[in-house]
Design a protein around this motif. Sequence first.
Motif, PDB file in Angstrom:
ATOM      1  N   ASN A 484      49.366  68.024  34.262  1.00  0.00           N
ATOM      2  CA  ASN A 484      49.275  66.939  33.461  1.00  0.00           C
ATOM      3  C   ASN A 484      50.573  65.974  33.906  1.00  0.00           C
ATOM      4  O   ASN A 484      50.359  64.696  34.271  1.00  0.00           O
ATOM      5  CB  ASN A 484      49.642  67.525  31.832  1.00  0.00           C
ATOM      6  N   LYS A 485      51.711  66.501  33.501  1.00  0.00           N
ATOM      7  CA  LYS A 485      52.933  65.615  33.620  1.00  0.00           C
ATOM      8  C   LYS A 485      53.784  66.036  35.223  1.00  0.00           C
ATOM      9  O   LYS A 485      53.995  67.007  34.967  1.00  0.00           O
ATOM     10  CB  LYS A 485      53.749  65.580  32.404  1.00  0.00           C
ATOM     11  N   ASN A 486      54.165  64.909  35.745  1.00  0.00           N
ATOM     12  CA  ASN A 486      54.878  65.001  36.967  1.00  0.00           C
ATOM     13  C   ASN A 486      56.085  64.377  36.493  1.00  0.00           C
ATOM     14  O   ASN A 486      56.261  63.223  36.397  1.00  0.00           O
ATOM     15  CB  ASN A 486      54.212  64.510  38.042  1.00  0.00           C
ATOM     16  N   VAL A 487      57.272  65.017  36.470  1.00  0.00           N
ATOM     17  CA  VAL A 487      58.567  64.346  36.368  1.00  0.00           C
ATOM     18  C   VAL A 487      59.647  64.756  37.530  1.00  0.00           C
ATOM     19  O   VAL A 487      60.298  65.570  37.209  1.00  0.00           O
ATOM     20  CB  VAL A 487      59.113  64.917  34.965  1.00  0.00           C
ATOM     21  N   GLY A 488      59.277  64.126  38.412  1.00  0.00           N
ATOM     22  CA  GLY A 488      60.252  64.251  39.702  1.00  0.00           C
ATOM     23  C   GLY A 488      59.873  65.621  40.236  1.00  0.00           C
ATOM     24  O   GLY A 488      59.329  65.996  41.047  1.00  0.00           O
ATOM     25  N   ASP A 489      61.132  66.354  39.774  1.00  0.00           N
ATOM     26  CA  ASP A 489      60.894  68.009  40.274  1.00  0.00           C
ATOM     27  C   ASP A 489      60.527  68.890  39.318  1.00  0.00           C
ATOM     28  O   ASP A 489      60.397  69.975  39.765  1.00  0.00           O
ATOM     29  CB  ASP A 489      62.470  68.258  40.450  1.00  0.00           C
ATOM     30  N   ALA A 490      59.550  68.416  38.369  1.00  0.00           N
ATOM     31  CA  ALA A 490      59.072  69.112  37.553  1.00  0.00           C
ATOM     32  C   ALA A 490      57.614  68.764  37.216  1.00  0.00           C
ATOM     33  O   ALA A 490      57.095  67.691  37.188  1.00  0.00           O
ATOM     34  CB  ALA A 490      59.590  69.243  36.356  1.00  0.00           C
ATOM     35  N   PHE A 491      56.704  69.867  36.784  1.00  0.00           N
ATOM     36  CA  PHE A 491      55.148  69.747  36.650  1.00  0.00           C
ATOM     37  C   PHE A 491      54.976  70.413  35.359  1.00  0.00           C
ATOM     38  O   PHE A 491      55.346  71.517  35.131  1.00  0.00           O
ATOM     39  CB  PHE A 491      54.386  70.241  37.613  1.00  0.00           C
ATOM     40  N   LEU A 492      54.197  69.857  34.537  1.00  0.00           N
ATOM     41  CA  LEU A 492      53.835  70.443  33.118  1.00  0.00           C
ATOM     42  C   LEU A 492      52.268  70.646  33.466  1.00  0.00           C
ATOM     43  O   LEU A 492      51.454  69.829  33.828  1.00  0.00           O
ATOM     44  CB  LEU A 492      53.770  69.555  31.858  1.00  0.00           C
ATOM     45  N   LEU A 493      51.734  71.968  33.247  1.00  0.00           N
ATOM     46  CA  LEU A 493      50.275  72.505  33.400  1.00  0.00           C
ATOM     47  C   LEU A 493      49.855  73.073  32.224  1.00  0.00           C
ATOM     48  O   LEU A 493      50.381  73.695  31.465  1.00  0.00           O
ATOM     49  CB  LEU A 493      50.453  73.406  34.822  1.00  0.00           C
ATOM     50  N   VAL A 494      48.487  72.660  31.944  1.00  0.00           N
ATOM     51  CA  VAL A 494      47.880  73.119  30.769  1.00  0.00           C
ATOM     52  C   VAL A 494      46.617  73.924  30.829  1.00  0.00           C
ATOM     53  O   VAL A 494      45.935  73.585  31.937  1.00  0.00           O
ATOM     54  CB  VAL A 494      47.901  71.946  29.670  1.00  0.00           C
ATOM     55  N   TRP A 495      46.393  74.901  30.189  1.00  0.00           N
ATOM     56  CA  TRP A 495      45.157  75.696  30.084  1.00  0.00           C
ATOM     57  C   TRP A 495      44.706  75.590  28.723  1.00  0.00           C
ATOM     58  O   TRP A 495      45.363  75.947  27.742  1.00  0.00           O
ATOM     59  CB  TRP A 495      45.293  77.062  30.323  1.00  0.00           C
ATOM     60  N   ARG A 496      43.454  74.996  28.278  1.00  0.00           N
ATOM     61  CA  ARG A 496      42.966  74.495  26.919  1.00  0.00           C
ATOM     62  C   ARG A 496      42.347  75.885  26.344  1.00  0.00           C
ATOM     63  O   ARG A 496      41.565  76.339  27.012  1.00  0.00           O
ATOM     64  CB  ARG A 496      42.047  73.405  26.961  1.00  0.00           C
ATOM     65  N   LEU A 497      42.624  76.339  25.327  1.00  0.00           N
ATOM     66  CA  LEU A 497      42.441  77.533  24.674  1.00  0.00           C
ATOM     67  C   LEU A 497      40.940  77.079  24.032  1.00  0.00           C
ATOM     68  O   LEU A 497      40.780  75.956  23.752  1.00  0.00           O
ATOM     69  CB  LEU A 497      43.345  78.239  23.654  1.00  0.00           C
ATOM     70  N   PRO A 498      39.833  77.949  23.817  1.00  0.00           N
ATOM     71  CA  PRO A 498      38.925  77.749  23.038  1.00  0.00           C
ATOM     72  C   PRO A 498      39.013  76.945  21.733  1.00  0.00           C
ATOM     73  O   PRO A 498      39.851  77.222  20.940  1.00  0.00           O
ATOM     74  CB  PRO A 498      38.162  79.263  22.701  1.00  0.00           C
ATOM     75  N   GLU A 499      38.289  76.027  21.448  1.00  0.00           N
ATOM     76  CA  GLU A 499      38.332  75.004  20.406  1.00  0.00           C
ATOM     77  C   GLU A 499      38.258  75.729  19.084  1.00  0.00           C
ATOM     78  O   GLU A 499      38.790  75.425  18.175  1.00  0.00           O
ATOM     79  CB  GLU A 499      37.339  73.929  20.494  1.00  0.00           C
ATOM     80  N   GLU A 500      37.466  77.026  19.016  1.00  0.00           N
ATOM     81  CA  GLU A 500      37.099  77.617  17.727  1.00  0.00           C
ATOM     82  C   GLU A 500      38.494  78.380  17.302  1.00  0.00           C
ATOM     83  O   GLU A 500      38.360  78.972  16.414  1.00  0.00           O
ATOM     84  CB  GLU A 500      36.082  78.727  17.751  1.00  0.00           C
ATOM     85  N   LEU A 501      39.400  78.643  18.264  1.00  0.00           N
ATOM     86  CA  LEU A 501      40.561  79.455  18.097  1.00  0.00           C
ATOM     87  C   LEU A 501      41.532  78.400  17.462  1.00  0.00           C
ATOM     88  O   LEU A 501      42.106  77.476  18.133  1.00  0.00           O
ATOM     89  CB  LEU A 501      41.392  79.836  19.403  1.00  0.00           C
ATOM     90  N   SER A 502      41.636  78.393  16.095  1.00  0.00           N
ATOM     91  CA  SER A 502      42.676  77.433  15.332  1.00  0.00           C
ATOM     92  C   SER A 502      43.950  77.837  15.600  1.00  0.00           C
ATOM     93  O   SER A 502      44.376  78.898  16.140  1.00  0.00           O
ATOM     94  CB  SER A 502      42.315  77.342  14.013  1.00  0.00           C
ATOM     95  N   GLU A 503      44.943  77.177  14.835  1.00  0.00           N
ATOM     96  CA  GLU A 503      46.520  77.404  15.191  1.00  0.00           C
ATOM     97  C   GLU A 503      46.808  78.751  14.369  1.00  0.00           C
ATOM     98  O   GLU A 503      47.585  79.760  14.759  1.00  0.00           O
ATOM     99  CB  GLU A 503      47.278  76.238  14.685  1.00  0.00           C
TER     100      GLU A 503
END
Length: 759
Positions: A484-503
């Motif tokens: 997702n996000k590249n901030v110079g020396d850092a990276f944000l990475l995301v794994w999306r959970l199943p949509e049927e799994l609510s908060e």
Amino acid sequence: MSDAAGAGTTQVAQNGEEILGLRAKVNALLDDKYFNLVVIVLTLLALFQDDIRLAFCAKSTDEAFNVVTHIVFSFFIIEWLVSCWCKPDYVKFCWSSLWQRCCNLKVPWFKPSFFFWLDLVASLSMILEMSWFNTLLYGNTAADNASIKTEQLAALKRTKAAKVVRFVRLMRIVRIAKLFERFYSEDDQKSKKKEDSKVASHLSEQTTRKVVIMVLLMLLVIPLLSLITEVDDLGPEHAVRELYAAANSALTTTVMWDASVAWVKAYYASEQKVLSLNVVGTYHKLSYQDASFNDYRYPLELTTAVLSENSTNIGVFSNLNNSQLTATYSLILTFVVLLMLTTGAWLFNRTTHALVIVPLERMLFTIHQLRAKPLAKPVIADEDGDDDGNETGILERTLAQLTGLLQVGFGEAGSRMIAKCMNTDSGDLNPLVDGTKMTGIFGFCDIRRFTDATECLKEDVMMYVNEIADIVHHEVKLLDGNPNKNVGDAFLLVWRLPEELSEEDLAAFVAGKKSSPQITEAVAELADRSLVSFCRVFLEMAASETLKKYKDHAGIKKTFGDNFQVSLGFGLHVGWAIEGPIGSRFKIDASYLSPHVNMCETVQDFCKTYNVPLLLSGEFFSLLSEGMKSQCRRLDRIMTAGTTEPMDIWCFDIHIPSMTTLIETTADLKMADAEKTSKYLTCRNKPVEALQAGIPADFKKNFTSGVDEYVAGNWIKAEAFLKTALSLYPGDGPAVELLGFMKGFSNTAPNGWPGYRDL
């Protein structure tokens, strides 16, 4: 009254909807494949039947052909009327505002299409082949041609009618070309599962129209420019003249007269059979009519010879052979023009279709794909640019590149923004859309000693960062994650959970309340993948020849010495986040906003505190499968900024193996990836086993016991276990950190120790 008016309005609206629905159904019937097949057969019948009748059939079959002509004519007229009613582009009816202003009346006005006139003329042309029209034009029998003037008038009508018939037959040919094109395009659309674009339909119609006009002009103008004149057939007139001379000669005996008549009949029997003779002379006269006279079509199959000096002397001869030959040539001409017209339209459309329409439709498909699936790979016909430098190919590849840049730039978080902007036909760009709440696993990666490396590498620092990012992003993407996000020396990475799994479901899941088996398995699988992807990053980084070259960089050697290694810190956490664009109309970034995203970064920062490369939050740890949990160890229990409840910090131990083991492991991973056999499951334990092969078996047991005693407040026992663990695995960062923290309290838990510390 208002209720009645409302009910009336509702009824009118319902009637209007019913009419529109009926028109749509009728229009679908007119465009149906099998209906078009019937139209094509009837059109071919109408086009060729008159020439077939004249060339191969006797006069007795004329009535049957006449019935068929009336049936086909009725069918075409009904189809034309129905098309006017239900086809929106066939003829457009509207109300002319100009007439309203001038006359204060609503005067209906219509705008017919090219095929409106084409079908109308082609249908009306069949009147020329109906029996009643021929009777009106030529009369019934040869008795109507008793005078020279009548004969000349009939010949003139016949010539003009032939030109008209040839013209309207061309109209029928065009109708067939249009129907064949519609018939072919319907099958082609069903095979491709997509419709032609508006540009393709319009361009195809325009091309067909111009080919029609070109062939029309050619067939009408070329005969007018020809200098060839027709030569009259003087044979029948010569025969009548000889008989007339013999009838007026005193020397002609009865025997001689009978012989002359017999000779004329025998001479013309093969080519131009004598059907009727009327010769009146001074000494002899003859009135003869053959029994087959009424079996010939008038006037096409008859030739009349009239003496100019005495119009009562008339001979009627058969013109059957010439009529049949003319009809045969007409059949051939019709077929040739049909072939020329359809082939010409097809060739013109084929070239335009290949060079313009197909690339345009692929580009349009890419745009529609961006609307529906913003992250799908665009379709490119010639990815290598093998299109002879055509501008359409350049545009297509450029659009694909821009699409790829858009997808790479905004990623998963910006997919909704891309879809919204692409679904706006107004042309206004408004990328600011509402955020969407989602649940997912968040990973944060930080490049260690980046500031010093930047000072050493200068301009090369961009390549340094991008080469690290390529490894990280590749492994994450390979295991269903999204950079997702590249901030110079850092990276944000995301794994999306199943949509049927609510908060709420996620909170219950973290608390140990398992959900359905399917969701539990899916969540554990995704959590394992995220952890294994980071393990693979460590292996790939250690084995990368590209990154090893930085050891020899002069600036790196000067600052870090000869033992420089690229080192990263990773943190994993799970929770909800708001996904969407962040910024203004001047600059947009698609990312995630949430305390859980911030917590992921915080967990990664604790890697420096505990001197380990990979840390896991307690919430994330609870998602892992039992097998992966057994590979992790709890380091501490802490309270940090942004939390209201204490949380456990877990560690996945990383021990870089020997170069031989490293090469073998990475080779196995690449082979599994190349074979596309369960890219992850086949080699699920290889990265884990490789990274933890050098850690003593008793180390984890002693460390775990030490942490349990530490949390329980038994710090004396905790100190013993941790020192034993440290002796088994010297230099372990978490053991050193906890021993140092307890030493600050003289290895005695403070009064009221809650079982966690602030960090």
